[in-house]
Design a protein around this motif. Structure first.
Motif, PDB file in Angstrom:
ATOM      1  N   ASP A  71     -32.327 133.703  42.565  1.00  0.00           N
ATOM      2  CA  ASP A  71     -33.659 133.190  42.819  1.00  0.00           C
ATOM      3  C   ASP A  71     -34.415 134.299  43.534  1.00  0.00           C
ATOM      4  N   ASN A  72     -35.226 135.020  42.784  1.00  0.00           N
ATOM      5  CA  ASN A  72     -35.930 136.160  43.378  1.00  0.00           C
ATOM      6  C   ASN A  72     -36.953 135.721  44.421  1.00  0.00           C
ATOM      7  N   ALA A  73     -37.439 134.505  44.306  1.00  0.00           N
ATOM      8  CA  ALA A  73     -38.397 134.008  45.310  1.00  0.00           C
ATOM      9  C   ALA A  73     -37.710 133.843  46.672  1.00  0.00           C
ATOM     10  N   LYS A  74     -36.403 133.576  46.635  1.00  0.00           N
ATOM     11  CA  LYS A  74     -35.643 133.411  47.874  1.00  0.00           C
ATOM     12  C   LYS A  74     -34.787 134.639  48.183  1.00  0.00           C
ATOM     13  N   ASN A  75     -34.854 135.653  47.307  1.00  0.00           N
ATOM     14  CA  ASN A  75     -34.034 136.859  47.482  1.00  0.00           C
ATOM     15  C   ASN A  75     -32.561 136.505  47.663  1.00  0.00           C
ATOM     16  N   THR A  76     -32.086 135.629  46.813  1.00  0.00           N
ATOM     17  CA  THR A  76     -30.723 135.121  46.927  1.00  0.00           C
ATOM     18  C   THR A  76     -30.019 135.163  45.582  1.00  0.00           C
ATOM     19  N   LEU A  77     -28.776 135.609  45.621  1.00  0.00           N
ATOM     20  CA  LEU A  77     -27.893 135.636  44.465  1.00  0.00           C
ATOM     21  C   LEU A  77     -26.876 134.517  44.628  1.00  0.00           C
ATOM     22  N   TYR A  78     -26.499 133.883  43.508  1.00  0.00           N
ATOM     23  CA  TYR A  78     -25.542 132.783  43.560  1.00  0.00           C
ATOM     24  C   TYR A  78     -24.370 133.044  42.614  1.00  0.00           C
ATOM     25  N   LEU A  79     -23.265 132.391  42.929  1.00  0.00           N
ATOM     26  CA  LEU A  79     -22.146 132.315  41.997  1.00  0.00           C
ATOM     27  C   LEU A  79     -21.627 130.886  42.035  1.00  0.00           C
ATOM     28  N   GLN A  80     -21.908 130.136  40.980  1.00  0.00           N
ATOM     29  CA  GLN A  80     -21.383 128.786  40.851  1.00  0.00           C
ATOM     30  C   GLN A  80     -19.997 128.878  40.235  1.00  0.00           C
ATOM     31  N   MET A  81     -19.018 128.359  40.930  1.00  0.00           N
ATOM     32  CA  MET A  81     -17.630 128.443  40.475  1.00  0.00           C
ATOM     33  C   MET A  81     -17.094 127.035  40.242  1.00  0.00           C
ATOM     34  N   ASN A  82     -16.764 126.733  39.005  1.00  0.00           N
ATOM     35  CA  ASN A  82     -16.227 125.429  38.638  1.00  0.00           C
ATOM     36  C   ASN A  82     -14.803 125.590  38.121  1.00  0.00           C
ATOM     37  N   SER A  83     -14.090 124.479  38.070  1.00  0.00           N
ATOM     38  CA  SER A  83     -12.710 124.471  37.555  1.00  0.00           C
ATOM     39  C   SER A  83     -11.888 125.582  38.208  1.00  0.00           C
ATOM     40  N   LEU A  84     -11.947 125.648  39.495  1.00  0.00           N
ATOM     41  CA  LEU A  84     -11.272 126.729  40.217  1.00  0.00           C
ATOM     42  C   LEU A  84      -9.758 126.644  40.066  1.00  0.00           C
ATOM     43  N   LYS A  85      -9.140 127.809  40.033  1.00  0.00           N
ATOM     44  CA  LYS A  85      -7.697 127.937  39.872  1.00  0.00           C
ATOM     45  C   LYS A  85      -7.124 128.694  41.073  1.00  0.00           C
ATOM     46  N   PRO A  86      -5.847 128.504  41.374  1.00  0.00           N
ATOM     47  CA  PRO A  86      -5.243 129.259  42.488  1.00  0.00           C
ATOM     48  C   PRO A  86      -5.415 130.772  42.337  1.00  0.00           C
ATOM     49  N   GLU A  87      -5.426 131.269  41.112  1.00  0.00           N
ATOM     50  CA  GLU A  87      -5.581 132.711  40.903  1.00  0.00           C
ATOM     51  C   GLU A  87      -6.995 133.203  41.188  1.00  0.00           C
ATOM     52  N   ASP A  88      -7.929 132.292  41.456  1.00  0.00           N
ATOM     53  CA  ASP A  88      -9.277 132.699  41.880  1.00  0.00           C
ATOM     54  C   ASP A  88      -9.322 133.016  43.371  1.00  0.00           C
ATOM     55  N   THR A  89      -8.233 132.749  44.082  1.00  0.00           N
ATOM     56  CA  THR A  89      -8.177 133.030  45.511  1.00  0.00           C
ATOM     57  C   THR A  89      -8.374 134.509  45.770  1.00  0.00           C
ATOM     58  N   ALA A  90      -9.372 134.838  46.596  1.00  0.00           N
ATOM     59  CA  ALA A  90      -9.697 136.229  46.871  1.00  0.00           C
ATOM     60  C   ALA A  90     -10.836 136.285  47.882  1.00  0.00           C
ATOM     61  N   MET A  91     -11.102 137.502  48.354  1.00  0.00           N
ATOM     62  CA  MET A  91     -12.337 137.756  49.093  1.00  0.00           C
ATOM     63  C   MET A  91     -13.393 138.094  48.046  1.00  0.00           C
ATOM     64  N   TYR A  92     -14.520 137.433  48.150  1.00  0.00           N
ATOM     65  CA  TYR A  92     -15.613 137.644  47.196  1.00  0.00           C
ATOM     66  C   TYR A  92     -16.739 138.409  47.877  1.00  0.00           C
ATOM     67  N   TYR A  93     -17.155 139.481  47.221  1.00  0.00           N
ATOM     68  CA  TYR A  93     -18.200 140.348  47.753  1.00  0.00           C
ATOM     69  C   TYR A  93     -19.424 140.295  46.839  1.00  0.00           C
ATOM     70  N   CYS A  94     -20.574 140.286  47.470  1.00  0.00           N
ATOM     71  CA  CYS A  94     -21.844 140.456  46.780  1.00  0.00           C
ATOM     72  C   CYS A  94     -22.188 141.941  46.816  1.00  0.00           C
ATOM     73  N   ALA A  95     -22.745 142.458  45.736  1.00  0.00           N
ATOM     74  CA  ALA A  95     -23.089 143.870  45.686  1.00  0.00           C
ATOM     75  C   ALA A  95     -24.390 144.063  44.924  1.00  0.00           C
ATOM     76  N   ALA A  96     -25.054 145.175  45.202  1.00  0.00           N
ATOM     77  CA  ALA A  96     -26.329 145.466  44.561  1.00  0.00           C
ATOM     78  C   ALA A  96     -26.425 146.949  44.239  1.00  0.00           C
ATOM     79  N   SER A  97     -27.258 147.238  43.243  1.00  0.00           N
ATOM     80  CA  SER A  97     -27.474 148.617  42.834  1.00  0.00           C
ATOM     81  C   SER A  97     -28.929 148.811  42.462  1.00  0.00           C
ATOM     82  N   ASN A  98     -29.435 150.017  42.682  1.00  0.00           N
ATOM     83  CA  ASN A  98     -30.792 150.351  42.254  1.00  0.00           C
ATOM     84  C   ASN A  98     -30.873 150.544  40.738  1.00  0.00           C
ATOM     85  N   ALA A  99     -29.735 150.700  40.078  1.00  0.00           N
ATOM     86  CA  ALA A  99     -29.728 150.882  38.638  1.00  0.00           C
ATOM     87  C   ALA A  99     -30.174 149.607  37.927  1.00  0.00           C
TER      88      ALA A  99
END
Length: 123
Positions: A71-99
């Motif tokens: 949502d560029n109006a809120k300057n916010t990035l989202y990740l909706q995660m459904n049907s989660l599995k044990p193998e999704d366990t991790a540290m999740y990082y947001c990242a950005a690039s000028n490219a």
């Protein structure tokens, strides 16, 4: 330079859902962005990316279950995660690039990173 702050991680049972948020100090419309995860003892994995003008890509492991959006109006990035599995366990990082776009398989090409939010999925 943009600063990124993730939120929304937590513990959930398999099959559950979580939505991660990443709030940027600058205009998200100026960046391509992505979510990258890293589990203990494993390499970083580019989970999902969104190009500066909106195209998205997903890793095969999450395709059909996760959705990246922003949502560029809120300057916010989202990740909706459904049907989660044990193998999704991790540290999740947001990242950005000028490219305009970053190859999801090359997460080190992102120049700006958040501090991460932990996602734990129990079976």
């Amino acid at each position: 330079q943009v600063q990124l702050v993730e939120s929304g991680g937590g513990s959930v049972q398999a099959g559950g859902s979580l939505r991660l948020s990443c709030t940027a100090s600058g205009y998200t419309s100026r960046y391509s962005m992505g979510w990258i995860r890293q589990a203990p003892g494993k390499e970083r994995e580019g989970v999902a990316t969104i190009a500066r003008f909106g195209g998205t890509t997903y890793s095969d492991s999450v395709k059909g279950r996760f959705t990246i959006s922003r949502d560029n109006a809120k300057n916010t990035l989202y990740l909706q995660m459904n049907s989660l599995k044990p193998e999704d366990t991790a540290m999740y990082y947001c990242a950005a690039s000028n490219a305009l776009w970053v190859d999801r398989t090359r997460p080190t090409d992102f120049g700006y990173w958040g501090q991460g939010t932990q996602v734990t999925v129990s079976s």
